[in-house]
Design a protein around this motif. Structure first.
Motif, PDB file in Angstrom:
ATOM      1  N   UNK A   1       0.795  -1.224   0.000  1.00 25.23           N
ATOM      2  CA  UNK A   1       0.000   0.000   0.000  1.00 25.23           C
ATOM      3  C   UNK A   1       0.825   1.269   0.000  1.00 25.23           C
ATOM      4  N   UNK A   2       2.132   1.165   0.256  1.00 22.41           N
ATOM      5  CA  UNK A   2       2.990   2.350   0.171  1.00 22.41           C
ATOM      6  C   UNK A   2       3.126   2.777  -1.287  1.00 22.41           C
ATOM      7  N   UNK A   3       3.162   4.066  -1.535  1.00 28.97           N
ATOM      8  CA  UNK A   3       3.464   4.600  -2.862  1.00 28.97           C
ATOM      9  C   UNK A   3       4.880   5.151  -2.799  1.00 28.97           C
ATOM     10  N   UNK A   4       5.706   4.756  -3.781  1.00 24.97           N
ATOM     11  CA  UNK A   4       7.066   5.274  -3.885  1.00 24.97           C
ATOM     12  C   UNK A   4       7.194   6.054  -5.193  1.00 24.97           C
ATOM     13  N   UNK A   5       8.180   6.917  -5.240  1.00 27.23           N
ATOM     14  CA  UNK A   5       8.434   7.741  -6.415  1.00 27.23           C
ATOM     15  C   UNK A   5       9.748   7.300  -7.044  1.00 27.23           C
ATOM     16  N   UNK A   6       9.791   7.261  -8.379  1.00 26.40           N
ATOM     17  CA  UNK A   6      10.992   6.806  -9.061  1.00 26.40           C
ATOM     18  C   UNK A   6      11.471   7.827 -10.078  1.00 26.40           C
ATOM     19  N   UNK A   7      12.743   7.716 -10.402  1.00 24.53           N
ATOM     20  CA  UNK A   7      13.338   8.500 -11.487  1.00 24.53           C
ATOM     21  C   UNK A   7      14.333   7.597 -12.191  1.00 24.53           C
ATOM     22  N   UNK A   8      14.678   7.930 -13.427  1.00 25.74           N
ATOM     23  CA  UNK A   8      15.567   7.072 -14.226  1.00 25.74           C
ATOM     24  C   UNK A   8      16.965   7.690 -14.290  1.00 25.74           C
ATOM     25  N   UNK A   9      17.896   7.197 -13.469  1.00 21.14           N
ATOM     26  CA  UNK A   9      19.268   7.710 -13.498  1.00 21.14           C
ATOM     27  C   UNK A   9      20.088   6.994 -14.579  1.00 21.14           C
ATOM     28  N   UNK A  10      21.306   7.439 -14.784  1.00 21.29           N
ATOM     29  CA  UNK A  10      22.238   6.710 -15.643  1.00 21.29           C
ATOM     30  C   UNK A  10      22.554   5.377 -14.976  1.00 21.29           C
TER      31      UNK A  10
ATOM     32  N   UNK B   1      12.978   2.467 -12.877  1.00 17.62           N
ATOM     33  CA  UNK B   1      13.471   3.627 -12.148  1.00 17.62           C
ATOM     34  C   UNK B   1      14.084   3.247 -10.823  1.00 17.62           C
ATOM     35  N   UNK B   2      14.774   4.210 -10.272  1.00 18.04           N
ATOM     36  CA  UNK B   2      15.355   4.089  -8.934  1.00 18.04           C
ATOM     37  C   UNK B   2      14.405   4.792  -7.974  1.00 18.04           C
ATOM     38  N   UNK B   3      14.141   4.173  -6.833  1.00 14.70           N
ATOM     39  CA  UNK B   3      13.218   4.740  -5.858  1.00 14.70           C
ATOM     40  C   UNK B   3      13.881   5.946  -5.192  1.00 14.70           C
ATOM     41  N   UNK B   4      13.144   7.038  -5.147  1.00 15.05           N
ATOM     42  CA  UNK B   4      13.636   8.284  -4.578  1.00 15.05           C
ATOM     43  C   UNK B   4      13.861   8.133  -3.076  1.00 15.05           C
ATOM     44  N   UNK B   5      15.050   8.546  -2.645  1.00 12.79           N
ATOM     45  CA  UNK B   5      15.333   8.568  -1.212  1.00 12.79           C
ATOM     46  C   UNK B   5      16.103   9.842  -0.894  1.00 12.79           C
ATOM     47  N   UNK B   6      15.930  10.314   0.322  1.00  9.14           N
ATOM     48  CA  UNK B   6      16.645  11.498   0.802  1.00  9.14           C
ATOM     49  C   UNK B   6      17.402  11.088   2.054  1.00  9.14           C
ATOM     50  N   UNK B   7      18.726  11.275   2.036  1.00 12.53           N
ATOM     51  CA  UNK B   7      19.586  10.841   3.143  1.00 12.53           C
ATOM     52  C   UNK B   7      19.348   9.374   3.483  1.00 12.53           C
TER      53      UNK B   7
END
Length: 152
Positions: free
Chosen positions: A45-54, A122-128
């Motif tokens: 049920x968690x929603x994660x955000x992704x972006x496509x890095x090199x 994509x890679x899941x967005x993380x901060x620290x």
């Protein structure tokens, strides 16, 4: 007033997959966790955000979203990175699983190497090193998928 305008802009971007895809470079800029393979970090049920890095920017410890051969999306952690003939492969494993995702690996010269970069959504967005997620909201999507599959 600026806070309200900024909040509305954020909501529009999040609710519009086309805008979010173009901003992140990811085919699936948001993904919903299904199952228990990533417990305790990610729950169903968690929603994660992704972006496509090199390809070189995906490292051991990162969580990625990739397509299985059935086109199902899998959200698992990278436990090893291999470079073979200048192509990147990622050995992945759910945090709550006993072993790597060998059944989904690309096989080259009869050797399972890992998930090729071509299949990484994509890679899941993380901060620290903390994954950015919206808990529970994904249950709405899972519920609609369940209803749709029961009607077919």
């Amino acid at each position: 007033m600026i806070e309200v305008a900024f909040s509305i802009l954020i909501i529009i971007v999040i609710l519009n997959p086309t805008i979010l895809s173009s901003l992140t470079g990811s085919q699936a800029p948001m993904a919903v966790v299904k199952g228990e393979s990533m417990l305790p970090v990610l729950r169903e049920g968690d929603i994660v955000f992704t972006y496509k890095p090199d390809p070189s920017e995906i490292r051991v410890g990162d969580v990625i979203v990739y397509k299985a051969y059935s086109n199902k999306l899998i959200i698992h952690r990278v436990v090893d990175v291999k470079i073979v003939n200048d192509k990147y492969y990622y050995v992945t494993k759910g945090d709550n699983n006993s072993g790597p995702d060998v059944i989904y690996f690309d096989v080259v010269n009869n050797r399972p190497l890992g998930i090729s970069y071509d299949r990484v959504v994509g890679k899941v967005l993380s901060i620290n090193d903390v994954i950015v997620k919206i808990p529970y909201l994904g249950y709405i999507s899972l519920w609609f998928q369940e209803i749709r599959s029961s009607l077919v």
